[in-house]
Write an enzyme that holds these catalytic residues in place. Structure first.
Site, mmCIF file in Angstrom:
data_model
loop_
_atom_site.group_PDB
_atom_site.id
_atom_site.type_symbol
_atom_site.label_atom_id
_atom_site.label_comp_id
_atom_site.label_asym_id
_atom_site.label_seq_id
_atom_site.Cartn_x
_atom_site.Cartn_y
_atom_site.Cartn_z
ATOM 1 C CB SER A 78 -0.939 -0.033 1.218
ATOM 2 O OG SER A 78 -1.932 0.960 1.114
ATOM 3 C CG ASN A 79 -0.371 4.707 -1.258
ATOM 4 O OD1 ASN A 79 -0.990 5.529 -0.607
ATOM 5 N ND2 ASN A 79 -0.913 4.051 -2.284
ATOM 6 N N PRO A 80 1.288 5.564 1.960
ATOM 7 C CG PRO A 80 3.156 6.852 2.509
ATOM 8 C CD PRO A 80 2.540 6.090 1.388
ATOM 9 C CB ALA A 118 -2.508 7.278 -3.152
#
Ligand code: CTP
Length: 218
Positions: free
Chosen positions: A26-28, A93
């Site tokens: 995933s991403n922040p 995102a």
């Protein structure tokens, strides 16, 4: 006759791409910018559909929330809502890659390394813009670590959108997770405008106002 409300589809937050039942890529992204856009669009009197990846934010009032987890789910949900929308704000995102396979049971450690093969995720925004109707206003978002303006301009054509809102995510003050934001908004016609630095809700209000200027009169 009363004018019909503007219909706005917003995607927000990260996606999660699992390679076993408990582990994912995933991403922040916190989802804050997308949720601020949803509130600003609602406050502008628009009808809002918010397709959101996993975030820890309260559900915004007065919008329809569609929770999703993976890029595939986001794609299906956005695809189902895109037809009648007047405005698309593709703020999510989305993970660019996902594991090529997902183990049905939890992988056990054996003291050795693990190689996970990744495959590209379909580009949701490019797929939606390929079937856009005249009069729809499409906005893409770009997270850049360098050459913000040039990369944002390149994305206009690549994604087939009217506006790209570019964030600089370089360094500790990057937009991911922070309360404030500064966006460079670029348009196909050579339009350039800096929104912020300001709170994400103020940047969202300015962005919604710019989009409103581009809607066909109704
Ligand atoms: N996007 C999408 N589907 C994907 C990936 C991105 O719809 N699979 C959307 C994002 O929501 C955003 C825009 O496309 O609106 C960002 O474009 P992208 O090419 O992903 O930007 P970067 O990740 O910055 O691209 P690159 O790695 O090429 O710089």
């Amino acid at each position: 006759m009363r004018a019909m409300a503007v219909r706005c589809l917003i995607t927000a937050g990260p996606t999660r791409e699992f390679f076993d039942p408990v582990r994912f890529l995933s991403n922040p992204s916190s989802g804050r910018m997308g949720y601020a856009l949803a509130a600003a669009a609602r406050d502008a009197g628009w009808t809002v559909d918010l397709v959101s990846g996993p975030v820890s934010l309260p559900e915004p009032s007065g919008v329809m929330l569609y929770p999703v987890v993976t890029a595939e789910e986001m794609m299906r949900q956005a695809d189902a809502l895109f037809g009648p929308c007047d405005v698309l704000l593709m703020c999510a995102a989305v993970s660019d890659w996902r594991p090529a396979s997902r183990h049905a049971s939890k992988l056990k450690k054996d003291g050795r390394g693990l190689t996970v093969e990744l495959e590209p995720v379909p580009d949701i925004l490019a797929a939606l813009s390929a079937r856009r109707r005249p009069g729809q206003v499409l906005v893409g978002f770009a997270a850049e670590t360098e050459d913000v303006e040039a990369n944002a301009v390149a994305k206009l054509a690549k994604k087939g959108v009217d506006l790209v809102a570019a964030n600089s995510v370089a360094g500790p003050d990057g937009a991911f997770g922070s309360e404030d934001n500064a966006v460079l908004l670029v348009g196909r016609d050579g339009f350039r405008r800096r929104l912020g630095p300001a709170s994400k809700s103020e940047v969202a209000r300015l962005l919604v106002a710019e989009v409103a200027l581009r809607l066909p009169s109704r």
